[in-house]
Motif scaffolding. Sequence first.
Motif, mmCIF file in Angstrom:
data_model
loop_
_atom_site.group_PDB
_atom_site.id
_atom_site.type_symbol
_atom_site.label_atom_id
_atom_site.label_comp_id
_atom_site.label_asym_id
_atom_site.label_seq_id
_atom_site.Cartn_x
_atom_site.Cartn_y
_atom_site.Cartn_z
ATOM 1 N N ARG A 180 -3.623 -51.516 -77.144
ATOM 2 C CA ARG A 180 -4.318 -52.772 -76.871
ATOM 3 C C ARG A 180 -4.099 -53.224 -75.424
ATOM 4 N NH1 ARG A 180 -3.779 -58.098 -80.528
ATOM 5 N NH2 ARG A 180 -1.551 -57.673 -80.339
ATOM 6 N N THR A 181 -2.846 -53.208 -74.957
ATOM 7 C CA THR A 181 -2.593 -53.641 -73.583
ATOM 8 C C THR A 181 -3.253 -52.702 -72.580
ATOM 9 O OG1 THR A 181 -0.456 -52.479 -73.541
ATOM 10 C CG2 THR A 181 -0.453 -54.811 -74.164
ATOM 11 N N SER B 98 1.197 -55.135 -67.714
ATOM 12 C CA SER B 98 1.192 -55.711 -69.056
ATOM 13 C C SER B 98 2.620 -55.857 -69.566
ATOM 14 C CB SER B 98 0.421 -54.813 -70.033
ATOM 15 O OG SER B 98 -0.947 -54.770 -69.728
ATOM 16 N N GLY C 129 -3.864 -64.813 -72.110
ATOM 17 C CA GLY C 129 -4.994 -64.917 -73.010
ATOM 18 C C GLY C 129 -4.513 -65.592 -74.277
ATOM 19 N N ALA D 206 -10.813 -55.815 -76.444
ATOM 20 C CA ALA D 206 -9.534 -56.179 -75.843
ATOM 21 C C ALA D 206 -8.455 -56.441 -76.893
ATOM 22 C CB ALA D 206 -9.713 -57.411 -74.961
ATOM 23 N N ARG D 207 -8.847 -56.772 -78.123
ATOM 24 C CA ARG D 207 -7.871 -57.073 -79.174
ATOM 25 C C ARG D 207 -7.556 -55.860 -80.052
ATOM 26 N NH1 ARG D 207 -9.238 -62.331 -82.524
ATOM 27 N NH2 ARG D 207 -7.047 -62.014 -83.060
ATOM 28 N N ARG E 233 -6.110 -51.203 -73.071
ATOM 29 C CA ARG E 233 -7.527 -51.588 -73.054
ATOM 30 C C ARG E 233 -7.733 -52.872 -72.234
ATOM 31 N NH1 ARG E 233 -6.953 -49.825 -78.588
ATOM 32 N NH2 ARG E 233 -8.133 -47.873 -78.868
ATOM 33 N N GLN E 234 -6.800 -53.793 -72.346
ATOM 34 C CA GLN E 234 -6.919 -55.038 -71.591
ATOM 35 C C GLN E 234 -6.902 -54.766 -70.087
ATOM 36 O OE1 GLN E 234 -3.633 -57.250 -73.220
ATOM 37 N NE2 GLN E 234 -4.760 -57.839 -75.069
ATOM 38 N N ARG E 235 -6.009 -53.890 -69.658
ATOM 39 C CA ARG E 235 -5.959 -53.545 -68.233
ATOM 40 C C ARG E 235 -7.217 -52.793 -67.809
ATOM 41 N NH1 ARG E 235 -0.889 -51.846 -69.918
ATOM 42 N NH2 ARG E 235 -1.443 -49.661 -69.541
ATOM 43 N N ASP F 252 -1.927 -63.680 -76.752
ATOM 44 C CA ASP F 252 -2.350 -62.324 -77.088
ATOM 45 C C ASP F 252 -2.343 -61.419 -75.862
ATOM 46 O OD1 ASP F 252 -2.714 -62.266 -79.818
ATOM 47 O OD2 ASP F 252 -4.736 -61.464 -79.680
ATOM 48 N N THR F 253 -2.421 -62.007 -74.690
ATOM 49 C CA THR F 253 -2.445 -61.248 -73.443
ATOM 50 C C THR F 253 -1.434 -61.827 -72.465
ATOM 51 O OG1 THR F 253 -4.807 -60.786 -73.705
ATOM 52 C CG2 THR F 253 -3.873 -60.480 -71.509
#
Length: 386
Positions: A270-271, A141, A110, A249-250, A273-275, A123-124
């Motif tokens: 944060r990671t 992640s 990302g 996601a951020r 939440r991304q997953r 960022d990702t």
Amino acid sequence: MANYENKKNQNNNFVDISSNQQVKKIYNKKGRAKRIVCIVLSVIFLISGSGLIYYYSLLNSLNFDDFSHSEKTNSTNPSVSSLSGNATNLSLSDGELLQDSKELNIMLFGEDNAKGDEHGRSDTMIMLTIDNNHKKVKLTSFQRDTYVYIPGYGYNKLNASYNFGGAKLSIQTIEANFGVKVDRYAVVDFDSFIKIIDTLGGIDIELTQDEIDYINYQLYKNKQSDTPTTITDTPGIVHLTGQEALWYARNRGLSTDEEAIGIDGDDWDRTSRQRKLLETIFTSMKNADLGQIVSIVTSVGPLVTTNLKKDEITALASHALTYLKYNVEQYYVPETGLWYYDDNTLINGSYSSTIKISDLDAQRMAFAKFIFEDLITGSSNSSTSN
């Protein structure tokens, strides 16, 4: 000072498990199409949140990258391998990259490139594994502040590898440090992420009050909303637009005395939440039919930059829906108990806070065990010092 530090670090017994070494793998030309289906679906699961079927007429809408993984390892290109064949035991003690023909690893980046640089910030960094040995989809992640060896640059934070050399160098860095082969990648920037979520009609995801407050604050602060309470829902399942999902996601917490805002959190949150976001989208597509899936493709295609080949994409067929039935598992690197914070790491003449891995051997083994499970035997013979 920076040059001295890099030279010093390059001589501290770091063992580079990189693509330039032999890859442990299986070849079987039967089922090549299945392998290609897995490659394509893996990327699209992350990028668009669904198993999209790409037809030849849509190929030109994609942004193809000409990065072929490694000039020295073209023979290991996953497009000429298969998802058939018997599983084999893999051992880190051989000091080689690990890959199994029935498992496919795709890196998702990302990208934050608001300044228009050649390579923005990553960022990702999530690796998606389609594990056909165990019928699972796996999300891993990588913490962006992890202090790692970047080939050609010495030690630095992991996300610096993307800024230095984009997806190619980031993949080389992940392979060199953690010992698992990355087969393909895809990149989505912030604007594309927003458009993708909106194309999917938004996303329903469970939020806490702090998460709602964070999204509302950022929307108002960044003049993306005229009201400080865009989301008025109570905690629970909340429908998010693309812009709202991006802030979710951020989110790594927020603290500003000036406006009396205090929301706990860090990059680990944060990671996570991304997953969670990717798994939620993936789960929401489990009941989609082929027509619904195909209808999304024309809008999503132009938003993805990938090094998938056209022949790989044309081979994708309705078998892709099989992978939507797989369970999703999550992991993160470095693992709990194998890292520590260092607030005084010298990088390029300045002190910075980093995440240092206390036992790289153990981390390599733990990562390999998550990806390959019972196929892993032996122990790593690599070593490094922090």
